[in-house]
Write an enzyme that holds these catalytic residues in place. Structure first.
Site, mmCIF file in Angstrom:
data_model
loop_
_atom_site.group_PDB
_atom_site.id
_atom_site.type_symbol
_atom_site.label_atom_id
_atom_site.label_comp_id
_atom_site.label_asym_id
_atom_site.label_seq_id
_atom_site.Cartn_x
_atom_site.Cartn_y
_atom_site.Cartn_z
ATOM 1 N N GLU A 1 0.816 -1.216 0.000
ATOM 2 C CA GLU A 1 0.000 0.000 0.000
ATOM 3 C C GLU A 1 0.850 1.268 0.000
ATOM 4 O O GLU A 1 0.646 2.193 0.796
ATOM 5 C CB GLU A 1 -0.959 -0.014 1.192
ATOM 6 C CG GLU A 1 -1.912 -1.202 1.137
ATOM 7 C CD GLU A 1 -2.947 -1.234 2.251
ATOM 8 O OE1 GLU A 1 -2.658 -0.750 3.361
ATOM 9 O OE2 GLU A 1 -4.051 -1.750 1.994
ATOM 10 N N ASP B 1 -8.387 -8.990 4.800
ATOM 11 C CA ASP B 1 -8.078 -7.801 5.605
ATOM 12 C C ASP B 1 -9.068 -7.615 6.750
ATOM 13 O O ASP B 1 -9.954 -6.774 6.648
ATOM 14 C CB ASP B 1 -8.095 -6.564 4.691
ATOM 15 C CG ASP B 1 -7.570 -5.330 5.403
ATOM 16 O OD1 ASP B 1 -6.924 -5.500 6.446
ATOM 17 O OD2 ASP B 1 -7.811 -4.214 4.921
ATOM 18 N N GLU C 1 -12.478 -1.798 12.588
ATOM 19 C CA GLU C 1 -12.515 -1.138 11.278
ATOM 20 C C GLU C 1 -13.669 -1.615 10.394
ATOM 21 O O GLU C 1 -14.371 -0.812 9.790
ATOM 22 C CB GLU C 1 -11.182 -1.375 10.552
ATOM 23 C CG GLU C 1 -11.185 -0.871 9.123
ATOM 24 C CD GLU C 1 -9.852 -1.101 8.396
ATOM 25 O OE1 GLU C 1 -8.908 -1.599 9.015
ATOM 26 O OE2 GLU C 1 -9.787 -0.771 7.204
HETATM 27 C C1 GCU Z 1 -6.141 -2.093 6.016
HETATM 28 C C2 GCU Z 1 -6.539 -0.763 6.556
HETATM 29 C C3 GCU Z 1 -5.448 0.256 6.396
HETATM 30 C C4 GCU Z 1 -4.136 -0.299 6.956
HETATM 31 C C5 GCU Z 1 -3.824 -1.651 6.348
HETATM 32 C C6 GCU Z 1 -2.648 -2.326 7.022
HETATM 33 O O1 GCU Z 1 -6.067 -2.038 4.627
HETATM 34 O O2 GCU Z 1 -7.700 -0.323 5.913
HETATM 35 O O3 GCU Z 1 -5.826 1.407 7.082
HETATM 36 O O4 GCU Z 1 -3.107 0.583 6.714
HETATM 37 O O5 GCU Z 1 -4.918 -2.510 6.520
HETATM 38 O O6 GCU Z 1 -2.902 -3.234 7.808
HETATM 39 O O7 GCU Z 1 -1.514 -2.001 6.784
#
Ligand code: GCU
Length: 684
Positions: free
Chosen positions: A307, A379, A407
């Site tokens: 990400e 997730d 979340e």
């Molecule tokens: C999920 C979450 C993110 C977080 C990511 C992670 O995608 O929505 O906010 O950064 O997990 O665990 O790194």
């Protein structure tokens, strides 16, 4: 009025009834050893706990007191004769780090209760254990308790964004840590450490795994939303050292999330290539600096190649090569790298990817690296099967990452006790009959990690009932064999009044099933939440149209084929688990559509897939109404403030669960064209 008022959570120490007070009188006189910082914490906790439970301050002695009521002794056998006389020293010495022994005995004609352990940290846990027994109204006569933590590492990860005060996926206000004011300390940090230690947590990562995300502030100005990477600078280390001084008193080690490209961000290198000598040298020097500031520092947590975060792939290196350069730097100081396996790219099925990246490099990580694997392959969804990696990397230290903050399960509004979900995961058969809880508990570098969303709100967790998730996480990390009901019951009894325990514990126990039903339809679908634009992720509202890949709905079918005819995810499990999931006839119903794409009218026990989805969605809302009614029965039984807070949220949850239900059932109907047998789904 205190400067900052906040809730005591489960450490309320409400007055015990009179009979109990009489039976706890041994604890009015406390002979506790002095010395290590943890012992200060022990004495302080006993002062609070005993004062609350018995309504009188205990006497704290530095020698065995002469008292007709006997006394409580807390110390190691080497330090105290009464302890070495009362227990088997061999039993104590054989306990692992954190283990403790509590025993009733007679010593020189006096009744004594002894709390002992081979380490000071164990004395902290033993003290909290004794106080918990008393808070639960249990007897402390004839005690003979020996406990050791099942998991060596029991960590909470904060997703706090230093210098910006925000908490990613936090629903309880700003960061608990006042980054601008640190190294100035706040009383509340100590109380947070008490809460964590009371349930056995021994590590805390203080900043977000997203150590840097560039965000557009204005048309042509980019700033870093998360400046966590700066904590490795001198000023950041001073702040970290201050927090570590608090946690240390409670036996908790402090960790930092670091950016893989730190040698470029903080240092002046033009590469972060893990095989570059200058990079190796940079991390080694940096580690020395960190340990100068925090001698018992725990180590680094890294989100790499995920990400938008940089990682070894930027240099065509493997994750093992990436993790090992940090591991070599930490190794001389006793530190550990927590390397996240949350890695995916634009593959059609993201579930298969972590395995593809990590399974081939099993055994290539240094001993002081632990791979941190999210419980499921997607997730933190309301329900997922356990990740295939847990059964695939026997030569690597593994840990399971759970999400305590809600979340995807209603955030700060819905009541969703996640302990049953975690139990399901921990009991998961990883392939050869070994449950996941054992896979992560067989060596010193392994354990369990929970992402906390704790924040500055007076109730810490946003929703009062979410405190049960923090409590339950710690209790399970210590002992995954505890059953769910024991945990919810313990939490409710310590946090509210005895009269309310059964109702509250029952509400918690039934809450996760309800959320799974109305947010997923209960057959293994997932991720039907609203996401929005890349920077406005909401994960709260229903939005099944947005992510077709997660549910695979077409006019003919529903679900995702993850068998060998599809993405092949099921085959990543060893047999016989893989075989069970491959075949829709043997796949457990609650995961059916996670593994299979099936005709809407595929037959299940006495019904069809589409009808079961409808029924479950409706059941979910009915269950929330029922939970609300059960909560309403507590009016006047518990305090008005907490009663109202939760009652208001239940009102909102009823509305939101209806929205979820209506959105999902209409979506199912729009695709399948098959009406609900009971006529509840509106037809256009
Ligand atoms: C999920 C979450 C993110 C977080 C990511 C992670 O995608 O929505 O906010 O950064 O997990 O665990 O790194």
């Amino acid at each position: 009025m205190p400067l900052e008022a906040y809730d005591d959570c489960w450490l309320r120490y409400d007055r015990a009834d009179e009979n109990r007070q009489a039976s706890y009188r041994t604890c009015v006189n406390v002979y506790a050893s002095v010395g290590a910082p943890e012992l200060g914490a022990v004495r302080e906790e006993l002062r609070r706990g005993i004062s609350g439970l018995l309504g009188r301050e205990p006497h704290l002695w530095q020698h065995p007191p002469r008292s007709a009521d006997g006394f409580l002794a807390v110390g190691t056998p080497e330090e105290m004769e009464v302890v070495s006389d009362a227990v088997s020293v061999d039993t104590v010495q054989s306990l692992g780090d954190g283990g403790f022994h509590i025993r009733s005995a007679e010593w020189e004609g006096a009744d004594v209760v002894v709390v002992t352990a081979p380490t000071d940290r164990g004395l902290v846990y033993g003290t909290f254990h004794l106080l918990r027994r008393m808070s639960l109204g249990r007897s402390i006569d004839d005690l003979d308790i020996v406990e050791e933590p099942a998991n060596a590492e029991r960590i909470v990860d904060h997703w706090d964004n230093p210098y910006r005060r925000s908490v990613e996926r936090g629903y309880a206000g700003q960061s608990l840590f006042d980054w601008e004011r640190l190294p100035d300390l706040r009383e509340r940090y100590f109380d947070y450490a008490r809460l964590l230690a009371s349930v056995g947590i021994n590590g805390v990562v203080v900043n977000n795994v997203n150590t840097r995300i560039p965000a557009r502030e204005s048309a042509n100005e980019f700033v870093s939303r998360n400046a966590g990477w700066r904590l490795l600078e001198r000023d950041g280390l001073e702040k970290t050292a201050a927090l570590a001084s608090v946690f240390r008193r409670y036996g908790i080690r402090t960790y930092l999330s670091v950016n893989f490209a730190a040698p470029m961000l903080i240092g002046d290198l033009d590469t972060a290539d893990p095989l570059d000598d200058a990079v190796e040298e940079w991390w080694a020097r940096k580690a020395e600096g960190v340990y100068d500031a925090v001698p018992d520092f725990g180590g680094f947590l890294v989100k790499a190649d995920s990400e938008g975060q940089p990682g070894p792939y930027d240099y065509d290196r493997s994750h093992a090569e990436g993790a090992n350069v940090l591991a070599r730097a930490l190794e001389p100081h006793g530190g550990r790298v927590w390397w996240r396996a949350f890695v995916y790219s634009d593959h059609d099925d993201r579930a298969v990817q972590a395995y593809e990246a990590f399974e081939p490099i099993d055994g290539a990580f240094h001993e002081n690296v632990t791979l941190q694997i999210k419980n499921g392959p997607i997730d933190f969804q309301p329900r997922e099967p356990a990740s295939t990696l847990f059964g695939a990397m026997p030569a690597t230290n593994l840990s399971c990452e759970l999400q305590i903050t809600q979340e995807y399960t209603g955030q700060g509004v819905h009541c969703c006790c996640l302990v049953p979900q975690w139990k399901e995961i921990l009991e998961f058969d990883t392939g050869d009959g070994t449950p996941l809880k054992e896979v992560i508990a067989d060596s010193a570098g392994e354990g369990i990690v929970g992402v906390v969303g704790v924040g500055k709100d007076p109730n810490w967790t946003g929703h009062y009932l979410s405190q049960a998730n923090l409590y339950g996480y710690g209790r399970l990390a210590w002992n995954p064999d505890l059953d769910t009901e024991t945990i919810t019951d313990e939490w409710a009894r310590q946090t509210f009044d005895d009269d309310a325990t059964e109702t509250i514990s029952g509400v918690l126990l039934d809450s996760w099933d309800a959320v799974v039903d109305y947010e997923t339809g209960g057959l293994g679908l997932m991720h039907m939440m609203y996401n929005g634009s890349a920077r406005l992720e909401n994960h709260y509202d229903p939005s099944p149209h947005e992510w077709p890949g997660y549910h695979g709905a077409t006019e003919e079918e529903i679900g995702v084929d993850r068998t060998t005819t599809g993405s092949g995810y099921a085959a990543q499990y060893p047999d016989p688990v893989a075989e069970t999931y491959e075949d829709p006839e043997t796949c457990p119903e609650e995961l059916l559509l996670f593994f299979h794409s099936l005709p809407w009218e595929y037959e299940l026990d006495e019904t069809t897939v589409v009808q079961r989805l409808y029924d479950n969605c409706f059941d979910g809302v009915d269950a929330v109404r029922d939970l609300r009614a059960r909560w309403h029965s507590l009016e006047g039984v518990i305090d008005e403030q907490r009663y109202r807070h939760v009652a208001e949220r239940f009102d909102e949850q009823v509305v939101q669960s209806r929205r979820w239900r209506d959105t999902l059932v209409s979506f199912f109907y729009d695709h399948s064209g098959i009406p609900d047998e009971q006529g509840r789904v509106p037809r256009p």
